[in-house]
Design a protein around this motif. Structure first.
Motif, PDB file in Angstrom:
ATOM      1  N   GLU A   1      42.458  28.276  43.269  1.00 48.41           N
ATOM      2  CA  GLU A   1      42.786  28.866  44.566  1.00 48.41           C
ATOM      3  C   GLU A   1      41.544  29.059  45.429  1.00 48.41           C
ATOM      4  OE1 GLU A   1      44.413  33.105  46.172  1.00 48.41           O
ATOM      5  OE2 GLU A   1      45.524  32.202  44.500  1.00 48.41           O
ATOM      6  N   GLU A   2      40.489  29.588  44.828  1.00 52.11           N
ATOM      7  CA  GLU A   2      39.283  29.903  45.600  1.00 52.11           C
ATOM      8  C   GLU A   2      38.513  28.667  46.042  1.00 52.11           C
ATOM      9  OE1 GLU A   2      36.797  32.938  43.859  1.00 52.11           O
ATOM     10  OE2 GLU A   2      38.519  34.257  43.517  1.00 52.11           O
TER      11      GLU A   2
ATOM     12  N   ARG B   1      42.664  31.130  39.478  1.00 49.95           N
ATOM     13  CA  ARG B   1      41.811  31.768  40.491  1.00 49.95           C
ATOM     14  C   ARG B   1      40.749  30.788  40.985  1.00 49.95           C
ATOM     15  NH1 ARG B   1      37.484  35.472  40.238  1.00 49.95           N
ATOM     16  NH2 ARG B   1      37.714  35.655  37.983  1.00 49.95           N
TER      17      ARG B   1
END
Length: 99
Positions: A72-73, A69
């Motif tokens: 990705e962020e 995460r």
């Protein structure tokens, strides 16, 4: 080939992004604080301590869904997080992974 100073600077940049990522997450921040024993009001002071930024990256790396995460962020390749860890003081890749 990058020199040690630029590698460390890049590693610190990734670690600061990771700290911001953790601090902005209402589930991750309490877990990070509990694991590290740091109180919320002491994070800024703790961030100046040797090994703190490495600890932030170890926290991210210890849980693959969190790592993915974060990657990705922030647009950070997952492998760059481990590489950054090894470039920081007291950083190594010998950390416990959760399932």
């Amino acid at each position: 080939m990058a020199n040690a100073a630029s590698m460390r600077e890049e590693a610190e940049t990734i670690a600061v992004k990771a700290l911001g990522f953790v601090a902005a997450d209402p589930e991750l921040l309490p877990r990070f604080l509990a694991i590290t024993g740091i109180e919320a009001h002491s994070i800024r002071r703790a961030a100046g301590e040797p090994g703190f930024l490495a600890g932030v990256l170890q926290f991210i790396l210890a849980h693959e869904p969190t790592l993915m995460r974060f990657a990705e962020e922030t647009g950070t390749p997952p492998a760059a997080v481990g590489k950054a860890l090894r470039a920081l003081p007291l950083g190594d890749d010998d950390h416990e992974r959760s399932t």
